[in-house]
Motif scaffolding. Sequence first.
Motif, PDB file in Angstrom:
ATOM      1  N   SER A  22       0.822  -1.219   0.000  1.00 21.35           N
ATOM      2  CA  SER A  22       0.000   0.000   0.000  1.00 21.35           C
ATOM      3  C   SER A  22       0.852   1.264   0.000  1.00 21.35           C
ATOM      4  CB  SER A  22      -0.923   0.001   1.218  1.00 21.35           C
ATOM      5  OG  SER A  22      -0.167   0.088   2.424  1.00 21.35           O
ATOM      6  N   GLN A  23       2.130   1.134   0.340  1.00 17.18           N
ATOM      7  CA  GLN A  23       3.022   2.292   0.378  1.00 17.18           C
ATOM      8  C   GLN A  23       3.724   2.535  -0.952  1.00 17.18           C
ATOM      9  OE1 GLN A  23       5.725   1.820   3.696  1.00 17.18           O
ATOM     10  NE2 GLN A  23       4.084   1.078   5.054  1.00 17.18           N
ATOM     11  N   LEU A  24       3.634   1.577  -1.870  1.00 16.80           N
ATOM     12  CA  LEU A  24       4.305   1.746  -3.163  1.00 16.80           C
ATOM     13  C   LEU A  24       3.549   2.752  -4.021  1.00 16.80           C
ATOM     14  CD1 LEU A  24       5.189  -1.952  -4.133  1.00 16.80           C
ATOM     15  CD2 LEU A  24       6.646  -0.257  -3.012  1.00 16.80           C
ATOM     16  N   PRO A  25       4.250   3.660  -4.688  1.00 18.89           N
ATOM     17  CA  PRO A  25       3.574   4.654  -5.537  1.00 18.89           C
ATOM     18  C   PRO A  25       3.042   4.009  -6.819  1.00 18.89           C
ATOM     19  CG  PRO A  25       5.951   4.871  -5.744  1.00 18.89           C
ATOM     20  CD  PRO A  25       5.711   3.846  -4.663  1.00 18.89           C
ATOM     21  N   GLU A  26       1.926   4.533  -7.317  1.00 15.39           N
ATOM     22  CA  GLU A  26       1.333   4.120  -8.590  1.00 15.39           C
ATOM     23  C   GLU A  26       1.063   2.614  -8.646  1.00 15.39           C
ATOM     24  OE1 GLU A  26       3.950   5.552 -11.618  1.00 15.39           O
ATOM     25  OE2 GLU A  26       3.177   7.595 -11.469  1.00 15.39           O
ATOM     26  N   THR A  27       0.607   2.084  -7.527  1.00 18.03           N
ATOM     27  CA  THR A  27       0.241   0.674  -7.488  1.00 18.03           C
ATOM     28  C   THR A  27      -1.184   0.526  -6.976  1.00 18.03           C
ATOM     29  OG1 THR A  27       1.101   0.369  -5.246  1.00 18.03           O
ATOM     30  CG2 THR A  27       2.601  -0.123  -7.085  1.00 18.03           C
ATOM     31  N   GLU A  28      -1.795  -0.595  -7.334  1.00 16.63           N
ATOM     32  CA  GLU A  28      -3.160  -0.900  -6.910  1.00 16.63           C
ATOM     33  C   GLU A  28      -3.192  -2.339  -6.393  1.00 16.63           C
ATOM     34  OE1 GLU A  28      -7.344  -1.616  -9.137  1.00 16.63           O
ATOM     35  OE2 GLU A  28      -6.285   0.235  -9.693  1.00 16.63           O
ATOM     36  N   PRO A  29      -2.831  -2.550  -5.118  1.00 15.65           N
ATOM     37  CA  PRO A  29      -2.824  -3.915  -4.587  1.00 15.65           C
ATOM     38  C   PRO A  29      -4.240  -4.421  -4.341  1.00 15.65           C
ATOM     39  CG  PRO A  29      -2.004  -2.345  -2.945  1.00 15.65           C
ATOM     40  CD  PRO A  29      -2.347  -1.562  -4.156  1.00 15.65           C
ATOM     41  N   ALA A  30      -4.480  -5.681  -4.713  1.00 13.55           N
ATOM     42  CA  ALA A  30      -5.766  -6.325  -4.473  1.00 13.55           C
ATOM     43  C   ALA A  30      -5.737  -7.043  -3.131  1.00 13.55           C
ATOM     44  CB  ALA A  30      -6.079  -7.315  -5.589  1.00 13.55           C
ATOM     45  N   ASN A  31      -6.908  -7.447  -2.660  1.00 14.62           N
ATOM     46  CA  ASN A  31      -6.961  -8.240  -1.447  1.00 14.62           C
ATOM     47  C   ASN A  31      -6.262  -9.579  -1.680  1.00 14.62           C
ATOM     48  OD1 ASN A  31      -8.455  -6.334  -0.013  1.00 14.62           O
ATOM     49  ND2 ASN A  31     -10.389  -7.122  -0.820  1.00 14.62           N
ATOM     50  N   PRO A  32      -5.490 -10.075  -0.704  1.00 14.90           N
ATOM     51  CA  PRO A  32      -4.765 -11.330  -0.899  1.00 14.90           C
ATOM     52  C   PRO A  32      -5.716 -12.513  -1.097  1.00 14.90           C
ATOM     53  CG  PRO A  32      -3.935 -10.129   1.021  1.00 14.90           C
ATOM     54  CD  PRO A  32      -5.209  -9.457   0.601  1.00 14.90           C
ATOM     55  N   SER A  77      11.854  -5.794   2.204  1.00 16.83           N
ATOM     56  CA  SER A  77      12.489  -4.480   2.132  1.00 16.83           C
ATOM     57  C   SER A  77      11.709  -3.631   1.130  1.00 16.83           C
ATOM     58  CB  SER A  77      13.942  -4.626   1.676  1.00 16.83           C
ATOM     59  OG  SER A  77      14.435  -3.438   1.115  1.00 16.83           O
ATOM     60  N   TYR A  78      11.396  -2.377   1.523  1.00 19.08           N
ATOM     61  CA  TYR A  78      10.632  -1.496   0.633  1.00 19.08           C
ATOM     62  C   TYR A  78      11.353  -1.320  -0.706  1.00 19.08           C
ATOM     63  CZ  TYR A  78       8.461   2.727  -1.239  1.00 19.08           C
ATOM     64  OH  TYR A  78       7.855   3.638  -2.061  1.00 19.08           O
ATOM     65  N   GLU A  79      12.660  -1.069  -0.646  1.00 16.85           N
ATOM     66  CA  GLU A  79      13.410  -0.812  -1.874  1.00 16.85           C
ATOM     67  C   GLU A  79      13.422  -2.034  -2.789  1.00 16.85           C
ATOM     68  OE1 GLU A  79      14.450  -0.152   1.153  1.00 16.85           O
ATOM     69  OE2 GLU A  79      14.434   2.047   1.154  1.00 16.85           O
ATOM     70  N   GLU A  80      13.640  -3.214  -2.204  1.00 19.84           N
ATOM     71  CA  GLU A  80      13.684  -4.420  -3.029  1.00 19.84           C
ATOM     72  C   GLU A  80      12.314  -4.730  -3.610  1.00 19.84           C
ATOM     73  OE1 GLU A  80      15.217  -9.070  -2.790  1.00 19.84           O
ATOM     74  OE2 GLU A  80      14.666  -8.016  -0.956  1.00 19.84           O
ATOM     75  N   LEU A  81      11.264  -4.576  -2.790  1.00 23.38           N
ATOM     76  CA  LEU A  81       9.910  -4.837  -3.269  1.00 23.38           C
ATOM     77  C   LEU A  81       9.563  -3.904  -4.424  1.00 23.38           C
ATOM     78  CD1 LEU A  81       7.202  -6.331  -2.921  1.00 23.38           C
ATOM     79  CD2 LEU A  81       6.551  -4.548  -1.280  1.00 23.38           C
ATOM     80  N   ALA A  82       9.854  -2.615  -4.261  1.00 21.73           N
ATOM     81  CA  ALA A  82       9.553  -1.652  -5.324  1.00 21.73           C
ATOM     82  C   ALA A  82      10.301  -1.991  -6.605  1.00 21.73           C
ATOM     83  CB  ALA A  82       9.905  -0.241  -4.856  1.00 21.73           C
ATOM     84  N   GLN A  83      11.575  -2.387  -6.458  1.00 20.67           N
ATOM     85  CA  GLN A  83      12.384  -2.700  -7.635  1.00 20.67           C
ATOM     86  C   GLN A  83      11.842  -3.924  -8.365  1.00 20.67           C
ATOM     87  OE1 GLN A  83      16.468  -3.504  -6.670  1.00 20.67           O
ATOM     88  NE2 GLN A  83      17.030  -4.029  -8.768  1.00 20.67           N
ATOM     89  N   ARG A  84      11.518  -4.991  -7.611  1.00 24.03           N
ATOM     90  CA  ARG A  84      11.039  -6.234  -8.239  1.00 24.03           C
ATOM     91  C   ARG A  84       9.666  -6.033  -8.889  1.00 24.03           C
ATOM     92  NH1 ARG A  84      15.795  -8.238  -8.778  1.00 24.03           N
ATOM     93  NH2 ARG A  84      16.803  -8.949  -6.842  1.00 24.03           N
ATOM     94  N   VAL A  85       8.794  -5.295  -8.201  1.00 20.78           N
ATOM     95  CA  VAL A  85       7.464  -5.058  -8.760  1.00 20.78           C
ATOM     96  C   VAL A  85       7.557  -4.248 -10.046  1.00 20.78           C
ATOM     97  CG1 VAL A  85       5.325  -3.766  -8.380  1.00 20.78           C
ATOM     98  CG2 VAL A  85       6.176  -5.309  -6.614  1.00 20.78           C
ATOM     99  N   GLN A  86       8.386  -3.211 -10.057  1.00 19.11           N
ATOM    100  CA  GLN A  86       8.544  -2.395 -11.260  1.00 19.11           C
ATOM    101  C   GLN A  86       9.088  -3.218 -12.423  1.00 19.11           C
ATOM    102  OE1 GLN A  86       7.727   0.662 -12.026  1.00 19.11           O
ATOM    103  NE2 GLN A  86       7.082   1.487 -10.045  1.00 19.11           N
ATOM    104  N   ALA A  87      10.063  -4.066 -12.126  1.00 12.31           N
ATOM    105  CA  ALA A  87      10.659  -4.888 -13.184  1.00 12.31           C
ATOM    106  C   ALA A  87       9.645  -5.881 -13.744  1.00 12.31           C
ATOM    107  CB  ALA A  87      11.886  -5.617 -12.647  1.00 12.31           C
ATOM    108  N   ALA A  88       8.903  -6.544 -12.853  1.00 12.61           N
ATOM    109  CA  ALA A  88       7.920  -7.528 -13.308  1.00 12.61           C
ATOM    110  C   ALA A  88       6.792  -6.853 -14.086  1.00 12.61           C
ATOM    111  CB  ALA A  88       7.356  -8.293 -12.111  1.00 12.61           C
TER     112      ALA A  88
END
Length: 416
Positions: A23-33, A115-126
């Motif tokens: 929920s803290q990542l910018p420009e993302t729309e997380p769904a319910n798990p 890690s916030y940084e790693e999560l943001a990086q992996r999500v952006q790449a995927a």
Amino acid sequence: MTIRILPAVGDLDAARSITTLLSQLPETEPANPVADSTSLLDLLARLAAESLDELPEVVLVHERIGPVPALELIREVALRFPAVGVILVTVDANPALYSSAMDSGARGLIGLPLSYEELAQRVQAAAGWSTGVRRHLGHSGDVFTGPGGTVVTVSGAKGGVGATVTAVQLALAAQASGRSVALADLDLQAGDIASYLDVQFRRSIVDLAGIQDISPRVLQDALFAHHTGLGLLLAPMDGERGEEVDDRAIRQIVSALRHRYEVVIIDCGTQMNSANAAAIEMADTTVLVTTPDVIAVRAAKRMIRLWDRLQIRKAEETVAVVNRYNRSTEIQPPLIERITGTRIARTTVPAGFKELQPVVDAGRMQDLEAKSAVKQALWQLAGELSLVSAPEGEQQRQGKFRGDRGSIGLRRTRSR
């Protein structure tokens, strides 16, 4: 661009942690798990049926997801929904696991704690990879797309109750109604589908067992194109080679078949092993064939209990079909339903030894006459199981489909 993210996390604490950080990542729309592999695949299938654009760009798969193991689930998502970028979330992010995840089709791996940084990086790449695939997906015919067809397994309570005849006729009925149909023989040591349909073959299901990624072209090479229009995936001629086909291979094979054919009929025989257990777990509908006698009904009850202990299928999710039925037998369908706890098909199949014997001996099951009571019953059963597509208002005629659609089609929605 807004990145849609779907977490698949069975552990509640991990789900809360992942959701909070997403929920803290910018420009993302997380769904319910979603809590299990079945729910994830069903949800993706529903979204894909609407449109490719409805699918999330990124799916996070937690290592403790179930009942399908995480790496196998990643492989299935990558095969069925190639426009989705999958990321594995794991405590032990070692090089060997990273390699296995990449081999399974993952687009990244994230270690826990997050890690916030790693999560943001992996999500952006995927997400970037997913966008690129969607842009070019229509240019390639060598991918599986869409929600996939219906998978039906047919098992016998014991040997000789008619499971293979049932599987073959269900497949022929679906094919005759205009659907694309695959018939797979998972009676790996004693499969007889080739004999029933007079097929001489070189390739079998074993040829797919060692392949990591089954493309449509590889699958087609292993199938026998029968003149009736059925695609046949046959058991090996040498029964001992059936041991080469394990549950991992079956999950890939069934997924590949599901996304090439509208209907997939699998003859699982009467013996349980890891391969046909995986097929039964993955099936949309499971059929158990029995005859109305004490020995067969007891065997059916044992089989149902075994499936429940293995956690692959509940009794109430199983459709029992009574073969060689007549009204004078002491054991009637309602009694079988009470004993086994299954749902009994409304269609019963009469004994038809005289009409079956010539086509069985000739290996020409497809030539069973339309006036055959056995054929009429089994084709009616195909309608009851929603395996046929007859035009609206088509009259019930001899040799045509007489069951109503949607009466017994059972989708798996449970969580183990």
